[in-house]
Scaffold this motif. Structure first.
Motif, short mmCIF file in Angstrom:
data_model
loop_
_atom_site.label_atom_id
_atom_site.label_comp_id
_atom_site.label_asym_id
_atom_site.label_seq_id
_atom_site.Cartn_x
_atom_site.Cartn_y
_atom_site.Cartn_z
N PHE A 337 0.81 -1.22 0.00
CA PHE A 337 0.00 0.00 0.00
C PHE A 337 0.84 1.27 0.00
O PHE A 337 0.31 2.38 -0.02
N ARG A 338 2.14 1.14 0.03
CA ARG A 338 3.02 2.31 0.11
C ARG A 338 3.66 2.62 -1.24
O ARG A 338 3.84 1.75 -2.09
N GLY A 339 4.06 3.87 -1.38
CA GLY A 339 4.88 4.28 -2.52
C GLY A 339 4.25 3.96 -3.88
O GLY A 339 3.05 4.05 -4.07
N ASN A 340 5.13 3.55 -4.82
CA ASN A 340 4.68 3.28 -6.19
C ASN A 340 4.58 1.78 -6.48
O ASN A 340 4.66 1.36 -7.62
N ARG A 341 4.39 1.01 -5.40
CA ARG A 341 4.35 -0.44 -5.60
C ARG A 341 3.18 -0.87 -6.49
O ARG A 341 3.29 -1.82 -7.25
N MET A 342 2.05 -0.19 -6.37
CA MET A 342 0.91 -0.56 -7.21
C MET A 342 1.15 -0.18 -8.67
O MET A 342 0.63 -0.83 -9.57
N THR A 343 1.96 0.86 -8.89
CA THR A 343 2.34 1.19 -10.27
C THR A 343 3.20 0.06 -10.85
O THR A 343 3.01 -0.35 -12.01
N GLN A 344 4.11 -0.43 -10.03
CA GLN A 344 4.93 -1.57 -10.46
C GLN A 344 4.07 -2.80 -10.71
O GLN A 344 4.27 -3.54 -11.69
N LEU A 345 3.11 -3.03 -9.81
CA LEU A 345 2.24 -4.19 -9.97
C LEU A 345 1.42 -4.09 -11.25
O LEU A 345 1.24 -5.08 -11.96
N LYS A 346 0.93 -2.89 -11.53
CA LYS A 346 0.14 -2.71 -12.75
C LYS A 346 0.97 -3.03 -13.98
O LYS A 346 0.49 -3.71 -14.91
N GLN A 347 2.22 -2.58 -14.01
CA GLN A 347 3.09 -2.84 -15.15
C GLN A 347 3.38 -4.34 -15.28
O GLN A 347 3.34 -4.91 -16.38
N ALA A 348 3.65 -4.98 -14.13
CA ALA A 348 3.95 -6.42 -14.15
C ALA A 348 2.72 -7.21 -14.58
O ALA A 348 2.83 -8.19 -15.35
N ALA A 349 1.54 -6.82 -14.10
CA ALA A 349 0.31 -7.52 -14.46
C ALA A 349 0.00 -7.35 -15.94
O ALA A 349 -0.45 -8.29 -16.62
N GLU A 350 0.22 -6.15 -16.46
CA GLU A 350 -0.03 -5.92 -17.89
C GLU A 350 0.91 -6.76 -18.75
O GLU A 350 0.51 -7.32 -19.78
N ALA A 351 2.18 -6.88 -18.32
CA ALA A 351 3.14 -7.69 -19.07
C ALA A 351 2.74 -9.16 -19.03
O ALA A 351 2.80 -9.87 -20.05
N LEU A 352 2.31 -9.64 -17.85
CA LEU A 352 1.90 -11.04 -17.72
C LEU A 352 0.63 -11.29 -18.54
O LEU A 352 0.51 -12.33 -19.21
N SER A 353 -0.31 -10.36 -18.49
CA SER A 353 -1.54 -10.52 -19.26
C SER A 353 -1.24 -10.60 -20.76
O SER A 353 -1.85 -11.39 -21.49
N LYS A 354 -0.31 -9.77 -21.20
CA LYS A 354 0.07 -9.80 -22.61
C LYS A 354 0.69 -11.15 -22.98
O LYS A 354 0.40 -11.73 -24.02
N GLN A 355 1.52 -11.66 -22.07
CA GLN A 355 2.18 -12.95 -22.31
C GLN A 355 1.14 -14.08 -22.38
O GLN A 355 1.22 -14.96 -23.26
N ILE A 356 0.19 -14.03 -21.47
CA ILE A 356 -0.88 -15.04 -21.48
C ILE A 356 -1.69 -14.92 -22.77
O ILE A 356 -2.03 -15.93 -23.40
N GLY A 357 -2.02 -13.70 -23.15
CA GLY A 357 -2.79 -13.49 -24.37
C GLY A 357 -2.09 -14.01 -25.60
O GLY A 357 -2.72 -14.60 -26.49
#
Length: 498
Positions: A337-357
């Motif tokens: 919940f701190r800092g820009n960790r959710m920004t990092q998570l969003k980028q990682a999730a988007e990359a994983l979603s693209k890989q799955i797709g």
């Protein structure tokens, strides 16, 4: 029958009586207007010659001599509807109302009465105050007395207690308007508190609850802070108990501090409260960031990432090992919940979603290409050409439906399963449907040949051969076993689809 002369005489007497009455009234009026007015052997001065005005002046003088303290009200009249405004001037916006200063003198009189009873160890109630100030030498009306008491509460000079519970300012009006409560409403001087401690608690309330202003009255401030702290404690407990986010457990520390600060007597917050700095630190470092996360866009990012992993649990097995490592690491971070960790998570999730797709699209394309190839074979085969139109449409429609299903499917395993099932089962069955629906040739002399079952070559296995093929002899042995299995299938009256 009355004679006319008698009727006239009766009418004349009535008229004379009316005239006499008017004359008497006028004489009395003139006499009263000139009469001397005396109260307790003292003349009452009145400049008026009018009887009613002169009597009114006399009664006014009598009232002023009997109720010598009535003048403290300065001739003002009050109503019960004003009680709430005077008891709670902060909320009613009466800071500069001139009526506030007009109540100072009668307020001092009532306050002195309560102080005197307090010094004597006697309990003052609203009823005893009302009885004292309705009698000589005051003669105040009930509504005025109630308003004066409310003003004293609103200026933090008096407190009212009912059944051992001190009333909030918002509750005062209800009790004062109810005369049945007067004998149970105890009135006492409000305790004087250290201004520095009061100011410290007021600043804490403003900072901790993000409020621009806090109640001015010390006891109202204490009740306000107590209620708000209890509300904050309940709020954090509800968020922690009903949360699916692992880092919310960190609210345990702020909750423990709040539990130390709630449920105390009102005066405790103005005399002994010392948890301000710790609570503010817990709020800024833990509670606020977590609550901001739970009520904002960061929560959506977190939830979307969890949903991505949950919905693609099986698909992840078709990706390179560790493809989901970053997403899982960020989801499990105790400081997510701190800092820009959710920004990092969003980028990682988007990359994983693209890989799955991409993996899903590749598998879909492979299966659809194979089915399209089979479709072309079927539509160009003699079986299809010789089948009835209904059978042709039915087979073509089923092929299209299978392709559409593959295009909709989001699980790689199921896409592959559809492809394998099509090759091993569906494709042979479609051929059999066409063969069994051959159009009549017009040669009625020959009985139709029996329909053979079609099986996929993938369902035929060479028995008796195991291990790996390493030598020419191993290959020959395997081919012999496979040839035997194929011939056995044909001998069983079946066709083999390659």
């Amino acid at each position: 029958m009355t004679r006319p002369s008698n009727q006239y005489e009766g009418f004349s007497k009535a008229t004379q009586n009316v005239e006499r009455e008017k004359e008497i009234v006028e004489r009395i009026r003139r006499a009263v207007g000139k009469a001397d007015l005396v109260i307790n052997a003292a003349d009452v001065t009145s400049a008026s010659q009018d009887a009613i005005a002169r009597v009114t002046d006399g009664f006014q003088d009598l009232v002023s001599r009997t109720y010598t303290q009535l003048s403290l009200l300065r001739g003002s009249t009050y109503s019960e509807q004003q009680i709430g405004m005077f008891a709670n001037p902060d909320q009613s916006g009466m800071f500069d109302d001139p009526s506030l200063s007009m109540l100072a003198t009668p307020g001092d009189e009532v306050f002195s009465f309560v102080l005197q009873r307090d010094r004597l160890g006697e309990q003052a109630t609203v009823k005893t105050i009302v009885n004292a100030f309705q009698a000589k030498p005051y003669g105040w009306d009930l509504a005025s007395i109630e308003v004066v008491i409310a003003w004293l509460v609103g200026t933090s000079k008096l407190t009212i207690t009912v059944d051992g519970n001190a009333l909030k300012r918002t509750e005062v009006a209800t009790v004062l308007r109810n005369t049945q409560k007067h004998s149970h409403a105890v009135v006492a001087p409000q305790k004087v508190f250290d201004e520095r401690k009061v100011a410290t608690f007021r600043k804490f309330c403003s900072d901790f609850f993000d409020e621009a202003t806090a109640p001015k009255d010390p006891l109202e401030l204490a009740r306000h802070g107590s209620d708000k702290l209890r509300g904050k404690l309940d709020e954090l407990k509800a968020q922690m108990n009903g949360s699916k986010y692992p880092f919310v457990e960190q609210l345990t520390a702020p909750i423990a501090l709040l539990e130390q600060a709630v449920g105390k007597p009102d005066e405790w917050y103005l005399t002994e409260f010392g948890l301000g700095d710790e609570l503010l630190d817990a709020k800024e470092s833990v509670a606020d960031p977590i609550q901001s996360f739970l009520s904002g866009g960061q929560r959506v990012i977190y939830d979307d990432a969890v949903t991505l992993l949950t919905a693609n649990t099986n698909n992840l097995g078709y990706l390179p090992t560790g493809s989901d490592a970053d997403v899982k690491r960020l989801l499990g971070d105790s400081n997510a919940f701190r800092g820009n960790r959710m920004t990092q998570l969003k980028q990682a999730a988007e990359a994983l979603s693209k890989q799955i797709g991409e993996a899903l699209a590749t598998n879909r394309a492979t299966v659809i290409q194979a089915i399209e190839g089979r479709k072309a074979e079927v539509l160009g085969s003699a079986y299809y050409a010789n089948a009835t139109e209904d059978a042709q449409q039915r087979v073509a429609r089923e092929l299209d439906q299978i392709i559409a299903r593959v295009e909709r499917e989001t699980q790689i395993a199921l896409v592959r399963e559809v492809g394998n099932s099509f090759e091993e089962t569906t494709y042979p069955e479609l051929l059999d449907q066409l063969v069994s629906s051959t159009r009549p040739t017009g040669d009625e002399g020959h009985a139709p040949a029996p329909v053979k079952q079609t099986v996929s070559v993938k369902t035929i296995t060479a028995s008796g051969v195991h291990g790996v093929l390493e030598t020419t002899e191993d290959v020959d042995r395997y081919l012999d076993a496979l040839r035997s299995a194929l011939l056995s299938t044909l001998n069983d009256g079946k066709r083999i689809a390659l």
